[in-house]
Design an enzyme around this catalytic site. Structure first.
Site, mmCIF file in Angstrom:
data_model
loop_
_atom_site.group_PDB
_atom_site.id
_atom_site.type_symbol
_atom_site.label_atom_id
_atom_site.label_comp_id
_atom_site.label_asym_id
_atom_site.label_seq_id
_atom_site.Cartn_x
_atom_site.Cartn_y
_atom_site.Cartn_z
ATOM 1 C CD GLN A 86 -74.986 -81.752 -29.107
ATOM 2 O OE1 GLN A 86 -75.806 -80.991 -28.688
ATOM 3 N NE2 GLN A 86 -74.803 -81.908 -30.623
ATOM 4 N NE ARG A 92 -79.673 -80.032 -29.816
ATOM 5 C CZ ARG A 92 -79.450 -79.134 -30.808
ATOM 6 N NH1 ARG A 92 -79.335 -79.696 -32.163
ATOM 7 N NH2 ARG A 92 -79.028 -77.965 -30.706
ATOM 8 C CB SER A 153 -88.596 -70.621 -31.741
ATOM 9 O OG SER A 153 -89.093 -71.715 -32.206
ATOM 10 N NE ARG A 157 -89.551 -64.150 -31.588
ATOM 11 C CZ ARG A 157 -89.707 -63.845 -30.177
ATOM 12 N NH1 ARG A 157 -89.531 -64.814 -29.323
ATOM 13 N NH2 ARG A 157 -90.086 -62.640 -29.930
ATOM 14 C CG HIS A 179 -83.580 -78.923 -29.462
ATOM 15 N ND1 HIS A 179 -83.231 -77.817 -29.786
ATOM 16 C CD2 HIS A 179 -82.587 -79.235 -28.344
ATOM 17 C CE1 HIS A 179 -82.092 -77.379 -29.116
ATOM 18 N NE2 HIS A 179 -81.673 -78.238 -28.348
#
Length: 327
Positions: A86, A92, A153, A157, A179
Site C-alpha cells: 500500500q 487497501r 483490535s 486495546r 480491515h
C-alpha cells in the site's frame, strides 16, 4: 494437521517487509520446527534464511530455508503476505485487482503441490484476498483464514489502555468489519477486567465521549499515519500473524478477531470474509463468536460487508478470476 503432531511446518509466501518481520517473530518466539520462505527474489530469500538461522543458537532448533511451491505439499500452514504494498494516499481496497492476480497465481501453485493444510492470508485488502484464496483453492471455508481485524483490535486495546492507565492485556475490546476504512469499534461489549467500558469511564472519568470518537479515528487511520512516516506497516501485523500461527499450530482454541466467512451470522451479511472474533485451532476456524451487536453496530457491519461484496462481485465478474474459481 493433527492436534498432536510434533513437527510443525510453516511455508511463508512473500519475503517483503511483512513476511520477513513475521519470519523473525516465528524465530524469536520459538514457533514451529520448520520454516520455508518463498519469494520471486530468490537471492534475498536465501539471505534472509541464512540470517534467521544465525539466531537459532539463541532460540530453539528450527529448519529455515528458501523454499519453492513443491515444499508446500506437507506444510501445516501456508501464510500469504505476497502482494503489492500500500502506497501513501492509497487505500487497501485500491490494491484489489493487481493483488488478485498475484493471489490467483500463488494459490494455484500451492494447491497444485498437494497442500492440505490451512491458509492464513495477510496481503491487502485482506478480506477480499481471503475470499479469493477460498475461491481459487476450493478449500473448506474453515481452512482459509485472514488476519482480519487482529491488528486493528490490538491497536484499539492499546489505545484504550494508554488512555485509562492499565495494561492492554486487561482491556477486552474488538474492532469488527473490514480491515480498512469501514471498520468499526464494538463499544457495546468493550470492558476492562470485566467492567463495561462505559461503567469504567463513568467511575474514573478518564476520557469523554469526544475523546472516544477521536481515539477510534486514530486507530482506524493508524496505518495511514505510519505509511506516511516510514512507508509501510509491518511489525504489528507480523506479531499478530505469529499469534494466529501459534494458536493454530498449538491447537489453542483461542478467540481471535480474524477474517471469517459469513453465512448469516449477522443479518444481511453473507458470502464474504470479514473481521469478527472466532475460535481458532489446529483445524482452522472452529466456529465464529457472534458478539450481539446493537442496532448501530449491526448497521456498520452490514455497510462494511456491502462494500466488500461490491468489490468482490465486480472482481469475479471478470473472466480471468471467475474461470479460476473452485468454490
Amino acid at each position: 494437521m493433527t492436534a498432536t503432531k510434533q513437527h510443525k511446518k510453516v511455508i511463508l509466501v512473500g519475503d517483503g517487509a511483512v513476511g520477513s518481520s513475521y519470519a523473525f517473530a516465528l524465530v524469536t518466539q520459538n514457533i514451529a520446527q520448520e520454516l520455508g520462505i518463498i519469494d520471486i527474489f530468490k537471492e534475498k530469500t536465501q539471505g534472509d534464511a541464512e540470517d534467521l538461522s544465525h539466531a537459532l543458537a539463541f532460540t530453539s532448533p528450527k529448519k529455515i530455508y528458501a523454499a519453492d511451491y513443491s515444499d508446500c505439499h506437507d506444510a501445516d500452514l501456508v501464510v500469504l503476505t505476497a502482494g503489492a504494498p500500500q502506497k501513501p494516499g492509497e487505500t487497501r481496497l485500491d490494491l484489489v485487482e493487481k493483488n488478485l492476480r498475484i493471489n490467483k497465481e500463488v494459490v494455484t501453485q500451492i494447491v497444485a503441490s498437494g497442500f492440505k493444510g490451512i491458509f492464513l492470508v495477510a496481503a491487502n485488502p485482506v478480506d477480499v484476498l481471503t475470499y479469493s484464496t477460498w475461491k481459487f483453492s476450493g478449500f473448506p471455508k474453515e481452512r482459509v483464514i485472514g488476519s482480519g481485524t487482529s491488528l486493528d483490535s490490538a491497536r484499539f486495546r492499546q489505545a484504550l489502555a494508554a488512555k485509562i492507565g492499565v495494561d492492554a492485556r486487561s482491556v477486552h475490546a474488538y474492532i469488527m468489519g473490514e480491515h480498512g476504512d469501514s471498520e468499526f469499534a464494538v463499544w457495546s461489549h468493550a470492558n476492562v477486567a470485566g467492567v463495561g467500558l462505559y461503567d469504567w469511564l463513568q467511575a474514573n472519568r478518564d476520557i469523554d465521549e469526544q475523546g472516544l470518537v477521536d481515539l477510534f479515528i486514530s486507530v482506524r487511520d493508524a496505518a495511514y499515519s505510519i505509511i506516511n512516516k516510514k512507508g509501510a506497516t509491518f511489525y504489528g501485523i507480523a506479531v499478530a500473524l505469529a499469534r494466529i500461527t501459534k494458536a493454530i499450530l498449538d491447537d489453542e482454541n483461542a478467540v481471535l478477531p480474524l477474517s471469517v466467512f459469513q453465512e448469516g451470522q449477522y443479518e444481511g451479511v453473507e458470502d464474504c470474509y470479514i473481521g469478527q472474533p472466532a475460535i481458532v485451532g489446529a483445524y482452522g476456524i472452529v466456529r465464529p463468536v457472534n458478539i450481539p451487536l446493537n442496532d448501530a453496530e449491526l448497521q456498520k457491519m452490514q455497510a462494511s460487508a456491502n462494500q466488500l461484496k461490491a468489490i468482490i462481485d465486480e472482481a469475479f465478474a471478470k473472466e480471468e478470476f471467475a474461470s479460476a474459481a473452485k468454490n
